[in-house]
Design a protein around this motif. Structure first.
Motif, short mmCIF file in Angstrom:
data_model
loop_
_atom_site.label_atom_id
_atom_site.label_comp_id
_atom_site.label_asym_id
_atom_site.label_seq_id
_atom_site.Cartn_x
_atom_site.Cartn_y
_atom_site.Cartn_z
N GLU A 122 0.83 -1.21 0.00
CA GLU A 122 0.00 0.00 0.00
C GLU A 122 0.86 1.25 0.00
O GLU A 122 0.56 2.23 -0.71
CB GLU A 122 -0.92 -0.01 1.22
N GLU A 123 1.95 1.23 0.77
CA GLU A 123 2.84 2.38 0.82
C GLU A 123 3.57 2.59 -0.51
O GLU A 123 3.82 3.72 -0.91
CB GLU A 123 3.84 2.23 1.96
N ILE A 124 3.91 1.49 -1.19
CA ILE A 124 4.54 1.61 -2.50
C ILE A 124 3.56 2.28 -3.48
O ILE A 124 3.94 3.17 -4.25
CB ILE A 124 4.96 0.23 -3.04
N CYS A 125 2.29 1.86 -3.43
CA CYS A 125 1.28 2.45 -4.31
C CYS A 125 1.13 3.95 -4.05
O CYS A 125 1.04 4.75 -4.98
CB CYS A 125 -0.06 1.74 -4.12
N ILE A 126 1.09 4.32 -2.77
CA ILE A 126 0.96 5.74 -2.42
C ILE A 126 2.18 6.53 -2.91
O ILE A 126 2.05 7.61 -3.49
CB ILE A 126 0.80 5.90 -0.89
N ASP A 127 3.36 5.95 -2.69
CA ASP A 127 4.59 6.64 -3.08
C ASP A 127 4.66 6.86 -4.59
O ASP A 127 5.14 7.90 -5.05
CB ASP A 127 5.79 5.81 -2.61
N ARG A 128 4.16 5.89 -5.37
CA ARG A 128 4.25 5.99 -6.82
C ARG A 128 2.96 6.53 -7.45
O ARG A 128 2.82 6.52 -8.68
CB ARG A 128 4.60 4.63 -7.41
N LYS A 164 2.69 2.57 -13.94
CA LYS A 164 3.52 3.68 -13.45
C LYS A 164 4.95 3.28 -13.15
O LYS A 164 5.80 4.13 -12.91
CB LYS A 164 2.86 4.27 -12.19
N ILE A 165 5.21 1.98 -13.11
CA ILE A 165 6.57 1.52 -12.84
C ILE A 165 6.97 0.48 -13.87
O ILE A 165 6.12 -0.18 -14.46
CB ILE A 165 6.72 0.92 -11.42
N LEU A 166 8.25 0.35 -14.12
CA LEU A 166 8.76 -0.64 -15.06
C LEU A 166 9.47 -1.74 -14.30
O LEU A 166 10.64 -1.61 -13.92
CB LEU A 166 9.73 0.02 -16.05
N ILE A 167 8.74 -2.83 -14.04
CA ILE A 167 9.31 -4.00 -13.39
C ILE A 167 8.76 -5.24 -14.09
O ILE A 167 7.74 -5.18 -14.78
CB ILE A 167 9.00 -4.05 -11.88
#
Length: 218
Positions: free
Chosen positions: A123-129, A146-149
């Motif tokens: 959840e914190e990763i989602c908020i940060d990005r 939103k991220i390239l992984i």
């Protein structure tokens, strides 16, 4: 862990090898000139458990460690408990706080609490990005744009979300059990997610900087 001290005696000390919960150094912990304590179920039995105190061999740490081992000197418990090491570089503080709590919960055998904090890390990763959605499932879907992984890590995030659901809600039964093995695999997977989101780019930049220095030198 409760140890019933029916019969105790002072005993010889032996080498204890483990990872330091304070600094993460793995090594043979140093004795302090204090004899270990051996416990017995009754006067007719052999040694049941050993209890003792050790010091971290890392000279920059020297942290204390209390241990309990079985009669074969296999460590059953340490206090403070061993914590899974990971690279904290470049991870935002709120994400880091959530993941560190997940690891601490695991180290104290609080596996359900650890699963919930792994979910909190996502959840914190989602908020940060800046991922949006009215639940974590939708936020993770948006995060993929939103991220390239690798897709495998994105798929793994959803598995971790389901693990957190099972931990937080009685009626959820995606996983048959939330125990030590499930949490350790989940923590390792989360570490890979954190590397991909926050550390690979930084590592690539370090490599490029080294290349630039080489080019300038030629």
């Amino acid at each position: 862990m409760k140890i019933t001290l029916n019969i105790t005696r002072t005993d010889r000390t032996t080498n204890i090898a483990t990872r330091c919960p304070h600094c993460g150094h793995f090594g043979t912990f140093m004795t302090l000139g204090i004899m270990d304590i051996s416990t017995y179920i009754n006067s007719n039995t052999s040694v049941d458990k050993y209890l003792g105190i050790r010091k971290c061999p890392n000279e920059s740490c020297r942290g204390h460690l209390f241990f309990i081992s079985d009669s074969n000197r296999t460590i059953l418990l340490t206090s403070p408990s061993e914590i899974i090491p990971f690279d904290k570089e470049n991870i935002p503080q709120k994400v880091l706080n959530a993941f560190e709590e997940a690891i601490k919960c695991h180290s104290n055998s609080c596996f359900i609490a650890s699963a919930i904090m792994i979910r909190k890390t996502l959840e914190e990763i989602c908020i940060d990005r800046g991922a949006v959605g009215n639940n974590l499932f939708k936020k993770l879907a948006d995060l993929g744009s939103k991220i390239l992984i690798p897709q495998e890590l994105l798929n793994g995030m959803d598995e971790l979300r389901l693990l957190g659901n099972d931990a937080a809600h009685i009626e959820a039964q995606t996983f048959s059990e939330i125990g030590k093995e499930e949490i350790e695999v989940s923590l390792e997977f989360t570490k890979e997610i954190l590397k991909a989101v926050y550390q690979y780019e930084n590592l690539l930049q370090k490599l490029k900087n080294l290349k630039s220095k080489t080019d300038n030198a030629t």
